[in-house]
Scaffold this motif. Sequence first.
Motif, PDB file in Angstrom:
ATOM      1  N   GLU A 134      37.826  38.170   4.802  1.00 44.24           N
ATOM      2  CA  GLU A 134      37.594  36.902   5.515  1.00 44.24           C
ATOM      3  C   GLU A 134      38.632  35.843   5.133  1.00 44.24           C
ATOM      4  N   LEU A 135      39.570  36.233   4.280  1.00 46.13           N
ATOM      5  CA  LEU A 135      40.570  35.263   3.826  1.00 46.13           C
ATOM      6  C   LEU A 135      41.960  35.619   4.364  1.00 46.13           C
ATOM      7  N   VAL A 136      42.717  34.602   4.702  1.00 49.08           N
ATOM      8  CA  VAL A 136      44.114  34.818   5.089  1.00 49.08           C
ATOM      9  C   VAL A 136      45.002  34.492   3.891  1.00 49.08           C
ATOM     10  N   LYS A 137      45.725  35.543   3.444  1.00 44.06           N
ATOM     11  CA  LYS A 137      46.645  35.377   2.324  1.00 44.06           C
ATOM     12  C   LYS A 137      47.959  34.845   2.893  1.00 44.06           C
ATOM     13  N   THR A 138      48.501  33.802   2.301  1.00 46.56           N
ATOM     14  CA  THR A 138      49.735  33.204   2.809  1.00 46.56           C
ATOM     15  C   THR A 138      50.817  33.355   1.752  1.00 46.56           C
ATOM     16  N   LEU A 139      51.826  34.161   2.063  1.00 48.70           N
ATOM     17  CA  LEU A 139      52.874  34.449   1.084  1.00 48.70           C
ATOM     18  C   LEU A 139      54.168  33.782   1.530  1.00 48.70           C
ATOM     19  N   ILE A 140      54.747  33.045   0.623  1.00 52.12           N
ATOM     20  CA  ILE A 140      55.960  32.299   0.978  1.00 52.12           C
ATOM     21  C   ILE A 140      57.205  33.075   0.532  1.00 52.12           C
ATOM     22  N   PHE A 141      58.110  33.258   1.487  1.00 52.90           N
ATOM     23  CA  PHE A 141      59.358  33.985   1.224  1.00 52.90           C
ATOM     24  C   PHE A 141      60.564  33.137   1.587  1.00 52.90           C
ATOM     25  N   LEU A 142      61.686  33.535   1.043  1.00 62.64           N
ATOM     26  CA  LEU A 142      62.949  33.012   1.536  1.00 62.64           C
ATOM     27  C   LEU A 142      63.678  34.178   2.198  1.00 62.64           C
ATOM     28  N   ALA A 143      63.921  34.027   3.503  1.00 64.28           N
ATOM     29  CA  ALA A 143      64.656  35.054   4.242  1.00 64.28           C
ATOM     30  C   ALA A 143      66.021  34.471   4.537  1.00 64.28           C
ATOM     31  N   ASP A 144      67.050  35.033   3.910  1.00 63.73           N
ATOM     32  CA  ASP A 144      68.396  34.457   3.985  1.00 63.73           C
ATOM     33  C   ASP A 144      68.335  32.944   3.754  1.00 63.73           C
ATOM     34  N   GLN A 145      67.589  32.564   2.724  1.00 65.24           N
ATOM     35  CA  GLN A 145      67.438  31.163   2.286  1.00 65.24           C
ATOM     36  C   GLN A 145      66.516  30.299   3.162  1.00 65.24           C
ATOM     37  N   LYS A 146      66.001  30.852   4.287  1.00 68.66           N
ATOM     38  CA  LYS A 146      65.105  30.044   5.144  1.00 68.66           C
ATOM     39  C   LYS A 146      63.654  30.357   4.805  1.00 68.66           C
ATOM     40  N   PRO A 147      62.787  29.291   4.752  1.00 69.42           N
ATOM     41  CA  PRO A 147      61.400  29.520   4.353  1.00 69.42           C
ATOM     42  C   PRO A 147      60.578  30.221   5.437  1.00 69.42           C
ATOM     43  N   VAL A 148      59.782  31.191   5.000  1.00 73.92           N
ATOM     44  CA  VAL A 148      58.915  31.951   5.900  1.00 73.92           C
ATOM     45  C   VAL A 148      57.552  32.063   5.236  1.00 73.92           C
ATOM     46  N   ALA A 149      56.484  31.868   6.027  1.00 75.75           N
ATOM     47  CA  ALA A 149      55.139  32.122   5.516  1.00 75.75           C
ATOM     48  C   ALA A 149      54.622  33.390   6.194  1.00 75.75           C
ATOM     49  N   ALA A 150      54.283  34.386   5.386  1.00 78.69           N
ATOM     50  CA  ALA A 150      53.767  35.638   5.935  1.00 78.69           C
ATOM     51  C   ALA A 150      52.259  35.666   5.710  1.00 78.69           C
ATOM     52  N   LEU A 151      51.499  35.921   6.783  1.00 81.61           N
ATOM     53  CA  LEU A 151      50.040  35.925   6.682  1.00 81.61           C
ATOM     54  C   LEU A 151      49.496  37.347   6.783  1.00 81.61           C
ATOM     55  N   VAL A 152      48.697  37.721   5.806  1.00 83.81           N
ATOM     56  CA  VAL A 152      47.991  39.008   5.899  1.00 83.81           C
ATOM     57  C   VAL A 152      46.535  38.800   5.466  1.00 83.81           C
ATOM     58  N   ARG A 153      45.679  39.700   5.922  1.00 78.50           N
ATOM     59  CA  ARG A 153      44.271  39.597   5.543  1.00 78.50           C
ATOM     60  C   ARG A 153      44.146  39.819   4.042  1.00 78.50           C
ATOM     61  N   GLY A 154      43.168  39.150   3.425  1.00 79.28           N
ATOM     62  CA  GLY A 154      43.016  39.199   1.973  1.00 79.28           C
ATOM     63  C   GLY A 154      42.899  40.590   1.386  1.00 79.28           C
ATOM     64  N   ASP A 155      42.366  41.545   2.157  1.00 84.84           N
ATOM     65  CA  ASP A 155      42.200  42.905   1.631  1.00 84.84           C
ATOM     66  C   ASP A 155      43.390  43.786   1.991  1.00 84.84           C
ATOM     67  N   HIS A 156      44.413  43.217   2.603  1.00 80.75           N
ATOM     68  CA  HIS A 156      45.588  44.009   2.985  1.00 80.75           C
ATOM     69  C   HIS A 156      46.784  43.668   2.110  1.00 80.75           C
TER      70      HIS A 156
ATOM     71  N   ARG B 188      68.587  39.380   3.325  1.00 84.55           N
ATOM     72  CA  ARG B 188      67.945  39.244   2.025  1.00 84.55           C
ATOM     73  C   ARG B 188      66.584  38.620   2.176  1.00 84.55           C
ATOM     74  N   LEU B 189      65.604  39.223   1.537  1.00 84.53           N
ATOM     75  CA  LEU B 189      64.256  38.667   1.585  1.00 84.53           C
ATOM     76  C   LEU B 189      63.757  38.599   0.158  1.00 84.53           C
ATOM     77  N   GLU B 190      63.357  37.401  -0.273  1.00 85.30           N
ATOM     78  CA  GLU B 190      62.811  37.318  -1.630  1.00 85.30           C
ATOM     79  C   GLU B 190      61.586  36.428  -1.650  1.00 85.30           C
ATOM     80  N   MET B 191      60.626  36.809  -2.492  1.00 83.58           N
ATOM     81  CA  MET B 191      59.438  35.991  -2.720  1.00 83.58           C
ATOM     82  C   MET B 191      59.896  34.636  -3.254  1.00 83.58           C
ATOM     83  N   ALA B 192      59.353  33.564  -2.750  1.00 83.71           N
ATOM     84  CA  ALA B 192      59.737  32.247  -3.256  1.00 83.71           C
ATOM     85  C   ALA B 192      59.134  32.046  -4.642  1.00 83.71           C
ATOM     86  N   GLY B 193      59.894  31.452  -5.536  1.00 87.10           N
ATOM     87  CA  GLY B 193      59.389  31.150  -6.879  1.00 87.10           C
ATOM     88  C   GLY B 193      58.467  29.932  -6.829  1.00 87.10           C
ATOM     89  N   PRO B 194      57.756  29.647  -7.940  1.00 86.27           N
ATOM     90  CA  PRO B 194      56.782  28.553  -7.975  1.00 86.27           C
ATOM     91  C   PRO B 194      57.342  27.201  -7.516  1.00 86.27           C
TER      92      PRO B 194
END
Length: 570
Positions: free
Chosen positions: A279-301, A316-322
Amino acid sequence: MRYSNYFIPTLKEVPAEAEIASHKLMLRAGMIRKLASGLYTYLPLGLRSIRKVEAIVRQEMNRAGAIELLMPIVQPAELWKESGRWDQYGKELLRLKDRHGRDFCLGPTHEEVITDLIRKNIRSYRDLPINLYQIQTKFRDEIRPRFGLMRAREFIMKDAYSFSATEESLDEIYQSMYKAYCNIFERCGLDFRPVEADTGSIGGHASHEFMVLAETGEDDIACCTSCSFAANTELAEVKTDGRGREPFTPGNESLKKIETPDKKSVEQVTQFLDKKAKELVKTLIFLADQKPVAALVRGDHELNEVKLKKVLQADRLEMAGPDVVEKITGAPVGFAGPLGLPSSVRVVADSSVAYMKDFVAGANEQDAHFVGLNWKRDLEPPEVHDIRVITPDDPCPRCGGTIEIKRGIEVGHIFKLGTKYSEAMGATFLDNSGKERPIIMGCYGIGIGRTVAAAIEQNHDERGIIFPVPISPFEVIVSVINVKDREMLSWAEKLYDGLSCKGIEVLLDDRDERPGVKFKDSELIGIPIRVTVGKKVIKEGVVEVTDRKTMETRLVSVDNVIDEIESMLK
Ligand code: ATP
Ligand code: MG
């Protein structure tokens, strides 16, 4: 070979550095020794096994029409700049400078070098197709070298590259390589499966990996229990269906912002709110070639970065740091959500997220989440793609059947590259109407050391290795119970000569050691057949023949023993 003159430093203790069976056994059996992280010396026994795999690979490659050559390990940077990989390849590429300050790298793979060779030497469609291969040392500065030869930094690879004038010709070669690979891994005694695969940094459109099924494998494979579908989970397509519902249908709960002090992980938030992970949407922040992207997946996925990278067409795709997360969302890690993100952030949702309603998500505010969130009513529907990892709850994308996830070791990988390198590097040919076209390429790799390790991973017991005959360092070990007994030793030597004359590879254990030590060593190093020459040979003219796999021992008369062994080896 006489054991007493040979070099097999076996170990009684299990080395602390080794985690998996094949690594432990290769060290204990005196096949390999570590020099430094990911760097190994192949001791005589290990080398023999490696050479056996190489011989099988060579035979099958030659039979499939590939031609052997040998390219340098050190490669000039210019070629990698032409292909674009000097910047793309990342830290696995070990770069170095020569005395003139020119840039070079140690070859992790050879597309650039071979494409350069071909562009300088092939002009016409008449010279095509051609398929060239080498068996050679590669270097990849792996982030986590481990498991001995399984993931080393320096390792031996067979790599083949095909060059065709037409797609049909590439298809044909690809098929012949596929078949050759099946033959090779069958002959190495492996239980394997070809699976559909991602093309990774090598690039291209179609690809299969050859996976050895083993619990300790580093890859997950999705296999259908009904049809022949098998794919690396990095690639396996997920068919999401809304069970008759339309995507983005709002529910009825009202939107509320709730305080969730220090609740960051899916588990913490859902427990606190008494919700389920799905029931939760997980929001993961990435930098794709330096541009910010929010990827949404279901909490159990689980998000699939390989798929996301492809969707975004990012180099290049990297998880954004804190720090970056805080800058983009305005909240520390753990509280990101789709509602209230700045418009500069590209939002990409997994297909299953489109069917969620009344969901929970971070509020982009420290210690706060939304509940009762709904698409359309509360926020614009995002762009939707398949960006998650397949699960056993998903249907087979091909037939709708049941999916099982298995672990596998990738021993081989074949790709249809197309014209990626030939276009970038100008490797062209003149077709039969005199028109210049880029050559269509394929590439085909096998990890030689990894194949040996995988064979051991699949073929061992508590006593040690159980080598499949075709890749065993020796086929037979003749153990002499007491080498001080001249008569006994001379019987053993006669047997050793007789077997050797038949072309059988024999190790004569003529060491002055107790029988128990000899038996233990022979079982540890896993030679398929042991012939024990003891007192009975003198009194009754018989020897003991032990099958390493079953550990069954039979008495065989010395007159028949060579024939007997020959038939056992077949
Ligand atoms: P992996 O995903 O395991 O890193 P890869 O996709 O990078 O493998 P390829 O570039 O396709 O591998 O290389 C061809 C073959 O070389 C692989 O199928 C594997 O058998 C072998 N190989 C790759 N990396 C290593 C390594 N670090 N140590 C030993 N063998 C390797
Ligand atoms: Mg790799």
